[in-house]
Design a protein around this motif. Sequence first.
Motif, PDB file in Angstrom:
ATOM      1  N   GLU A 243       0.860  -1.236  -0.131  1.00 38.85           N
ATOM      2  CA  GLU A 243      -0.039  -0.004  -0.114  1.00 38.85           C
ATOM      3  C   GLU A 243       0.840   1.327   0.106  1.00 38.85           C
ATOM      4  O   GLU A 243       2.005   1.213   0.596  1.00 38.85           O
ATOM      5  CB  GLU A 243      -0.769   0.066   1.282  1.00 38.85           C
ATOM      6  CG  GLU A 243      -1.631  -1.121   1.377  1.00 38.85           C
ATOM      7  CD  GLU A 243      -2.422  -1.420   2.781  1.00 38.85           C
ATOM      8  OE1 GLU A 243      -2.633  -0.168   3.315  1.00 38.85           O
ATOM      9  OE2 GLU A 243      -2.865  -2.335   3.126  1.00 38.85           O
TER      10      GLU A 243
ATOM     11  N   ARG B 217      -5.441   8.195   6.536  1.00 41.23           N
ATOM     12  CA  ARG B 217      -4.688   7.255   7.504  1.00 41.23           C
ATOM     13  C   ARG B 217      -3.463   7.762   8.046  1.00 41.23           C
ATOM     14  O   ARG B 217      -3.129   7.462   9.048  1.00 41.23           O
ATOM     15  CB  ARG B 217      -4.300   6.222   6.556  1.00 41.23           C
ATOM     16  CG  ARG B 217      -5.301   5.039   5.754  1.00 41.23           C
ATOM     17  CD  ARG B 217      -5.019   4.059   5.187  1.00 41.23           C
ATOM     18  NE  ARG B 217      -3.981   3.392   5.921  1.00 41.23           N
ATOM     19  CZ  ARG B 217      -2.717   2.901   5.517  1.00 41.23           C
ATOM     20  NH1 ARG B 217      -2.480   3.567   4.182  1.00 41.23           N
ATOM     21  NH2 ARG B 217      -2.065   2.374   6.071  1.00 41.23           N
ATOM     22  N   PHE B 218      -3.090   8.806   7.353  1.00 41.06           N
ATOM     23  CA  PHE B 218      -1.649   9.353   7.695  1.00 41.06           C
ATOM     24  C   PHE B 218      -1.904  10.789   8.424  1.00 41.06           C
ATOM     25  O   PHE B 218      -0.817  11.442   8.862  1.00 41.06           O
ATOM     26  CB  PHE B 218      -0.512   9.428   6.754  1.00 41.06           C
ATOM     27  CG  PHE B 218      -0.355   8.020   6.432  1.00 41.06           C
ATOM     28  CD1 PHE B 218       0.903   7.172   7.083  1.00 41.06           C
ATOM     29  CD2 PHE B 218      -0.908   7.276   5.126  1.00 41.06           C
ATOM     30  CE1 PHE B 218       0.962   5.856   6.746  1.00 41.06           C
ATOM     31  CE2 PHE B 218      -0.668   6.171   5.014  1.00 41.06           C
ATOM     32  CZ  PHE B 218       0.306   5.264   5.630  1.00 41.06           C
ATOM     33  N   ASP B 219      -3.120  11.234   8.780  1.00 43.48           N
ATOM     34  CA  ASP B 219      -3.263  12.640   9.180  1.00 43.48           C
ATOM     35  C   ASP B 219      -2.433  12.935  10.492  1.00 43.48           C
ATOM     36  O   ASP B 219      -1.845  13.917  10.835  1.00 43.48           O
ATOM     37  CB  ASP B 219      -4.650  13.067   9.078  1.00 43.48           C
ATOM     38  CG  ASP B 219      -5.457  13.260   7.962  1.00 43.48           C
ATOM     39  OD1 ASP B 219      -4.728  13.242   6.889  1.00 43.48           O
ATOM     40  OD2 ASP B 219      -6.621  13.330   7.919  1.00 43.48           O
TER      41      ASP B 219
ATOM     42  N   TYR C 151      -4.801   8.818   0.382  1.00 40.05           N
ATOM     43  CA  TYR C 151      -4.504   8.181   1.684  1.00 40.05           C
ATOM     44  C   TYR C 151      -5.693   8.259   2.468  1.00 40.05           C
ATOM     45  O   TYR C 151      -5.421   7.561   3.605  1.00 40.05           O
ATOM     46  CB  TYR C 151      -3.138   8.999   2.321  1.00 40.05           C
ATOM     47  CG  TYR C 151      -1.899   9.033   1.344  1.00 40.05           C
ATOM     48  CD1 TYR C 151      -1.216   7.876   1.110  1.00 40.05           C
ATOM     49  CD2 TYR C 151      -1.696  10.087   0.706  1.00 40.05           C
ATOM     50  CE1 TYR C 151      -0.136   7.674   0.040  1.00 40.05           C
ATOM     51  CE2 TYR C 151      -0.664   9.998  -0.258  1.00 40.05           C
ATOM     52  CZ  TYR C 151       0.157   8.899  -0.509  1.00 40.05           C
ATOM     53  OH  TYR C 151       1.219   8.997  -1.436  1.00 40.05           O
ATOM     54  N   ASP C 152      -6.820   8.516   2.299  1.00 38.49           N
ATOM     55  CA  ASP C 152      -8.081   8.479   3.096  1.00 38.49           C
ATOM     56  C   ASP C 152      -7.879   8.756   4.498  1.00 38.49           C
ATOM     57  O   ASP C 152      -8.375   8.211   5.148  1.00 38.49           O
ATOM     58  CB  ASP C 152      -8.548   6.914   2.697  1.00 38.49           C
ATOM     59  CG  ASP C 152      -9.934   6.940   3.143  1.00 38.49           C
ATOM     60  OD1 ASP C 152     -10.691   8.033   3.020  1.00 38.49           O
ATOM     61  OD2 ASP C 152     -10.305   5.694   3.619  1.00 38.49           O
TER      62      ASP C 152
ATOM     63  N   GLU D  49       4.887   1.586   9.255  1.00 39.83           N
ATOM     64  CA  GLU D  49       3.895   1.077   8.306  1.00 39.83           C
ATOM     65  C   GLU D  49       4.947   0.189   7.545  1.00 39.83           C
ATOM     66  O   GLU D  49       4.380  -0.583   6.849  1.00 39.83           O
ATOM     67  CB  GLU D  49       3.900   2.603   7.530  1.00 39.83           C
ATOM     68  CG  GLU D  49       2.849   2.062   6.343  1.00 39.83           C
ATOM     69  CD  GLU D  49       1.290   1.397   6.732  1.00 39.83           C
ATOM     70  OE1 GLU D  49       0.912   1.173   5.987  1.00 39.83           O
ATOM     71  OE2 GLU D  49       0.979   1.580   8.024  1.00 39.83           O
TER      72      GLU D  49
ATOM     73  N   ARG E 282       4.474  -3.312   9.225  1.00 37.15           N
ATOM     74  CA  ARG E 282       3.348  -3.804   9.070  1.00 37.15           C
ATOM     75  C   ARG E 282       3.082  -4.220   7.766  1.00 37.15           C
ATOM     76  O   ARG E 282       2.297  -5.243   7.358  1.00 37.15           O
ATOM     77  CB  ARG E 282       2.289  -2.699   9.223  1.00 37.15           C
ATOM     78  CG  ARG E 282       0.878  -2.976   9.150  1.00 37.15           C
ATOM     79  CD  ARG E 282      -0.097  -2.119   9.269  1.00 37.15           C
ATOM     80  NE  ARG E 282      -0.368  -1.105   7.919  1.00 37.15           N
ATOM     81  CZ  ARG E 282      -1.099  -1.635   6.897  1.00 37.15           C
ATOM     82  NH1 ARG E 282      -1.553  -2.942   7.189  1.00 37.15           N
ATOM     83  NH2 ARG E 282      -0.777  -1.115   5.740  1.00 37.15           N
TER      84      ARG E 282
END
Length: 272
Positions: free
Chosen positions: A100, A265-267, A262-263, A114, A117
């Motif tokens: 991803e 996810r990393f904000d 990135y929707d 990440e 993961r």
Amino acid sequence: MVDFRIRIPNSPLSKDSHVIDGVVSRVDCHVKVLDDDVVERAIRAGLDVLVYAPHFTRLPEIRRRAAAYSSDELLVVPAREVFTGTWRTRKHVLAIGLDEPVPDFISLEAAMAEFDRQGATVLAPHPEFATVSLEESDLRQYRETIDAVEIFNPKHLPWHNGRASELADGLELPPFTSSYAHLPSSVGVAYTAFDREIETDADLQRALEGNVARRIVYDNGLCRLRTTASELAHLCYENTWEKVDRLFLSGTEPTHPHHIAYDGRFDDAAVY
């Protein structure tokens, strides 16, 4: 080309030149450019694999271009050199085998988590070089995540390469090299020769992560000096604050952590 050294990971480093038994795959472990001219140069240099990791380009586009230029003669492996931290404190980390996308300008801690993961192969390019690299303390902190350290880079001056070797040796991490080509003329001036046939992305990951004998091979003499001078000049050009401010701090660029891709996810990990 100069056969700099052979090293079998987790064994004493030998400065003697050897011939690796079995099949040898020649891998330029990090290039920024990819087109017909680059492929032609790579094949002419006898390379089997290029690792393609352009700046500020999202993973799907890197994958698309890598697949388009791969052939029976040359495997092009997609990768991401993630810029962690702020522009002024950034540290580059090279990841191969991501499932991803991972954005730039997130914390080093978040990026490493990440990569863990996703089970990516994690490389430390140009350690302690300029202001864009992992330091010794970072290498020690993330030693279990990092799979290899770059010990020769054409952008380096001799003492930079010496220091990089010291770091890899001291931490008992396997070495690699690359052309780090930002210019087509640099492709193939340095490569890592593995005692392993590499035909897929997964083959390369296993070679980098495993106990595989390897050689560090690079151009020397006037050719090396020309490459160093050209690449350093390009480095000065691309690292102007005006360029980065124009391209990346607007918050809408492809690898910015707040990009819609990135929707969110990393904000929480974003530094801008």
